[in-house]
Design a protein around this motif. Structure first.
Motif, PDB file in Angstrom:
ATOM      1  N   VAL A 130       0.830  -1.127  -0.067  1.00 42.23           N
ATOM      2  CA  VAL A 130       0.097   0.146  -0.041  1.00 42.23           C
ATOM      3  C   VAL A 130       0.785   1.273   0.006  1.00 42.23           C
ATOM      4  CG1 VAL A 130      -1.752   1.464   1.440  1.00 42.23           C
ATOM      5  CG2 VAL A 130      -2.062  -1.359   1.115  1.00 42.23           C
ATOM      6  N   LYS A 131       0.499   2.253  -0.607  1.00 42.89           N
ATOM      7  CA  LYS A 131       1.272   3.542  -0.812  1.00 42.89           C
ATOM      8  C   LYS A 131       0.285   4.598  -0.351  1.00 42.89           C
ATOM      9  CE  LYS A 131       2.228   2.935  -5.225  1.00 42.89           C
ATOM     10  NZ  LYS A 131       2.068   1.353  -5.599  1.00 42.89           N
ATOM     11  N   ILE A 132       0.777   5.612   0.595  1.00 40.33           N
ATOM     12  CA  ILE A 132      -0.218   6.598   1.192  1.00 40.33           C
ATOM     13  C   ILE A 132       0.708   7.783   1.055  1.00 40.33           C
ATOM     14  CG2 ILE A 132      -1.104   7.494   3.257  1.00 40.33           C
ATOM     15  CD1 ILE A 132      -1.744   4.632   4.099  1.00 40.33           C
ATOM     16  N   TYR A 133      -0.165   8.972   0.598  1.00 42.88           N
ATOM     17  CA  TYR A 133       0.664  10.141   0.557  1.00 42.88           C
ATOM     18  C   TYR A 133       0.246  11.016   1.579  1.00 42.88           C
ATOM     19  CZ  TYR A 133       2.359   8.805  -3.914  1.00 42.88           C
ATOM     20  OH  TYR A 133       3.342   8.310  -4.843  1.00 42.88           O
ATOM     21  N   GLN A 134       0.912  12.106   1.889  1.00 39.68           N
ATOM     22  CA  GLN A 134       0.819  13.196   2.835  1.00 39.68           C
ATOM     23  C   GLN A 134      -0.950  13.600   3.043  1.00 39.68           C
ATOM     24  OE1 GLN A 134       2.382  13.821  -0.050  1.00 39.68           O
ATOM     25  NE2 GLN A 134       1.572  15.841  -0.813  1.00 39.68           N
ATOM     26  N   GLY A 135      -1.032  13.870   4.338  1.00 34.26           N
ATOM     27  CA  GLY A 135      -2.357  14.265   4.677  1.00 34.26           C
ATOM     28  C   GLY A 135      -3.703  13.403   4.461  1.00 34.26           C
ATOM     29  N   VAL A 136      -3.273  11.935   4.364  1.00 27.13           N
ATOM     30  CA  VAL A 136      -4.453  10.849   4.480  1.00 27.13           C
ATOM     31  C   VAL A 136      -4.582  10.603   5.834  1.00 27.13           C
ATOM     32  CG1 VAL A 136      -4.711   8.424   3.911  1.00 27.13           C
ATOM     33  CG2 VAL A 136      -3.622   9.955   2.009  1.00 27.13           C
ATOM     34  N   THR A 137      -6.114  10.605   5.884  1.00 29.37           N
ATOM     35  CA  THR A 137      -6.686  10.151   7.109  1.00 29.37           C
ATOM     36  C   THR A 137      -7.384   8.706   6.914  1.00 29.37           C
ATOM     37  OG1 THR A 137      -7.012  12.408   7.740  1.00 29.37           O
ATOM     38  CG2 THR A 137      -8.454  10.723   8.854  1.00 29.37           C
ATOM     39  N   LEU A 138      -6.992   7.899   7.719  1.00 27.40           N
ATOM     40  CA  LEU A 138      -7.700   6.577   7.970  1.00 27.40           C
ATOM     41  C   LEU A 138      -8.582   6.663   9.453  1.00 27.40           C
ATOM     42  CD1 LEU A 138      -5.126   4.155   6.439  1.00 27.40           C
ATOM     43  CD2 LEU A 138      -6.984   5.399   5.162  1.00 27.40           C
ATOM     44  N   GLY A 139      -9.708   7.127   9.284  1.00 27.18           N
ATOM     45  CA  GLY A 139     -10.235   7.324  10.435  1.00 27.18           C
ATOM     46  C   GLY A 139     -11.559   6.752  10.786  1.00 27.18           C
ATOM     47  N   GLY A 140     -12.241   7.321  12.250  1.00 33.89           N
ATOM     48  CA  GLY A 140     -13.422   6.749  12.292  1.00 33.89           C
ATOM     49  C   GLY A 140     -14.588   7.548  11.966  1.00 33.89           C
ATOM     50  N   LEU A 141     -16.072   7.329  11.941  1.00 34.24           N
ATOM     51  CA  LEU A 141     -16.988   8.077  11.292  1.00 34.24           C
ATOM     52  C   LEU A 141     -17.475   8.851  12.842  1.00 34.24           C
ATOM     53  CD1 LEU A 141     -19.168   5.780   8.810  1.00 34.24           C
ATOM     54  CD2 LEU A 141     -18.481   8.183   8.812  1.00 34.24           C
ATOM     55  N   TYR A 142     -17.390   7.874  13.820  1.00 35.40           N
ATOM     56  CA  TYR A 142     -17.897   8.686  14.972  1.00 35.40           C
ATOM     57  C   TYR A 142     -16.916   8.547  15.926  1.00 35.40           C
ATOM     58  CZ  TYR A 142     -21.952   7.377  12.501  1.00 35.40           C
ATOM     59  OH  TYR A 142     -23.298   7.294  11.620  1.00 35.40           O
ATOM     60  N   VAL A 143     -17.078   9.577  17.184  1.00 36.41           N
ATOM     61  CA  VAL A 143     -16.179   9.537  18.172  1.00 36.41           C
ATOM     62  C   VAL A 143     -16.966   9.215  19.477  1.00 36.41           C
ATOM     63  CG1 VAL A 143     -14.536  10.870  19.741  1.00 36.41           C
ATOM     64  CG2 VAL A 143     -14.510  11.127  17.022  1.00 36.41           C
ATOM     65  N   ALA A 144     -16.779   8.320  20.141  1.00 36.37           N
ATOM     66  CA  ALA A 144     -17.644   7.882  21.349  1.00 36.37           C
ATOM     67  C   ALA A 144     -16.883   6.943  22.092  1.00 36.37           C
ATOM     68  CB  ALA A 144     -19.125   7.246  20.661  1.00 36.37           C
ATOM     69  N   LYS A 145     -16.714   7.004  23.277  1.00 41.38           N
ATOM     70  CA  LYS A 145     -15.998   6.142  24.120  1.00 41.38           C
ATOM     71  C   LYS A 145     -16.578   4.627  24.102  1.00 41.38           C
ATOM     72  CE  LYS A 145     -12.554   5.673  26.855  1.00 41.38           C
ATOM     73  NZ  LYS A 145     -11.231   5.870  26.286  1.00 41.38           N
ATOM     74  N   HIS A 146     -17.754   4.353  23.794  1.00 41.84           N
ATOM     75  CA  HIS A 146     -18.236   3.089  23.988  1.00 41.84           C
ATOM     76  C   HIS A 146     -17.873   2.331  22.585  1.00 41.84           C
ATOM     77  CE1 HIS A 146     -21.536   5.025  21.618  1.00 41.84           C
ATOM     78  NE2 HIS A 146     -21.828   3.841  21.024  1.00 41.84           N
ATOM     79  N   LEU A 147     -17.248   2.818  21.770  1.00 45.49           N
ATOM     80  CA  LEU A 147     -17.038   2.402  20.679  1.00 45.49           C
ATOM     81  C   LEU A 147     -15.439   1.748  20.627  1.00 45.49           C
ATOM     82  CD1 LEU A 147     -18.393   4.878  17.801  1.00 45.49           C
ATOM     83  CD2 LEU A 147     -19.262   2.677  18.595  1.00 45.49           C
ATOM     84  N   HIS A 148     -14.941   1.762  21.763  1.00 42.36           N
ATOM     85  CA  HIS A 148     -13.429   1.613  21.953  1.00 42.36           C
ATOM     86  C   HIS A 148     -13.067   0.179  21.484  1.00 42.36           C
ATOM     87  CE1 HIS A 148      -9.661   1.374  23.858  1.00 42.36           C
ATOM     88  NE2 HIS A 148     -10.015   0.196  24.514  1.00 42.36           N
ATOM     89  N   LYS A 149     -13.887  -0.791  21.528  1.00 45.04           N
ATOM     90  CA  LYS A 149     -13.686  -2.407  21.364  1.00 45.04           C
ATOM     91  C   LYS A 149     -14.132  -2.648  20.260  1.00 45.04           C
ATOM     92  CE  LYS A 149     -12.681  -3.906  26.077  1.00 45.04           C
ATOM     93  NZ  LYS A 149     -12.857  -4.913  27.102  1.00 45.04           N
ATOM     94  N   THR A 150     -14.747  -1.632  19.186  1.00 44.81           N
ATOM     95  CA  THR A 150     -15.530  -2.013  18.110  1.00 44.81           C
ATOM     96  C   THR A 150     -14.192  -1.590  17.133  1.00 44.81           C
ATOM     97  OG1 THR A 150     -16.510   0.068  17.851  1.00 44.81           O
ATOM     98  CG2 THR A 150     -17.597  -1.961  18.702  1.00 44.81           C
ATOM     99  N   LYS A 151     -14.307  -2.260  15.570  1.00 44.12           N
ATOM    100  CA  LYS A 151     -13.533  -1.704  14.557  1.00 44.12           C
ATOM    101  C   LYS A 151     -14.101  -0.453  14.020  1.00 44.12           C
ATOM    102  CE  LYS A 151     -11.257  -3.137  10.197  1.00 44.12           C
ATOM    103  NZ  LYS A 151     -11.461  -1.745   9.606  1.00 44.12           N
TER     104      LYS A 151
END
Length: 263
Positions: free
Chosen positions: A182-203
């Protein structure tokens, strides 16, 4: 308020009994020595492994607050993984030499490429993360983040021959899966749709299949989002849904021509 009262108030609010910043400093020294042990030709491996074990013992004393868990035993299994970590990092360096026409030598990649350094510290931290060693893996990748501007959570799963070009501003979340070549360039984000503590153990973060290229400032979000193999994600793309293999995704700008005010 008197100085005595000020001191009392400060002490009253210092509520974290395990918050010792010497742990951060010792982790940075440990990380640097690990890097030198694997790559610097003038660093004697046998001598430095003894030094690293001593440093690790100090980290155990500072970071392992659970008296029922013996973190000391982790060193034996961790040090056995170092040859395999080095083998994989050599593949990463070779991938960068092969992908970047600006690279003049593989030595340049090892010494001057922030992307390689961030990957190296991630791989070293990831194995400690898998062992359940507290806090230190996160401090290791944060050290690389501060130096390179590349933020890779130690929990991410990254395959072989990973190439980061330039790299500044890249964010790879804890549950991201990045497969091989895999090749990734500057500024790329591989992130989450939501920010919530109860999602800690989920993908919460996406999966990137083999042979994918992601260009600058693309954002890919969500634990169910899969980028199929051999796909190309163009710069500034925003994705929250999966993409089938062999796809090309572009961000299409909207162009509006302003009318002349005196026309």
């Amino acid at each position: 308020m008197t100085q005595k009262a000020i001191i009392e108030k400060i002490n009253e609010h210092k509520k974290q009994p395990n918050l010792r910043y010497i742990l951060k400093e010792k982790t940075e020294a440990f990380t640097k020595d690990l890097f030198y042990t694997l790559f610097d030709i003038d660093t004697e491996v046998a001598k430095n492994l003894d030094r690293l074990e001593s440093q690790f013992d100090a980290l155990v004393d500072l970071a392992c607050w659970d008296v029922d868990k013996s973190c000391k035993k982790i060193w034996t299994s961790y040090v056995e993984k170092l040859p395999e970590i080095l083998r994989r990092l050599n593949l990463d360096a070779e991938a960068t030499v092969n992908c970047d026409p600006a690279s003049q030598s593989i030595e340049e990649v090892y010494m001057a490429y922030p992307g390689f350094y961030a990957i190296a510290i991630y791989r070293l931290a990831h194995e400690l993360y898998k062992e359940g060693f507290p806090l230190v893996p996160r401090l290791m990748t944060e050290c690389a983040h501060r130096q390179t501007g590349i933020d890779i959570n130690p929990g991410a799963q990254i395959g072989d021959s990973f190439h980061i070009d330039h790299g500044t501003g890249i964010v790879i979340g804890e549950t991201a899966i990045v497969k091989n070549h895999v090749k990734i360039y500057q500024g790329v984000t591989l992130g989450g749709l939501y920010v919530a503590k109860h999602l800690h153990k989920t993908k919460r973060h996406p999966t990137i299949e083999d042979n994918v290229t992601i260009y600058a400032s693309a954002t890919i979000l969500g634990g169910d989002t899969v980028i199929g193999e051999n796909s190309v994600i163009g710069g500034n793309a925003w994705l929250t849904d999966s993409v089938p293999k062999n796809s090309t995704v572009f961000h299409t700008p909207e162009i509006k021509i302003k009318p002349l005010s005196n026309a």
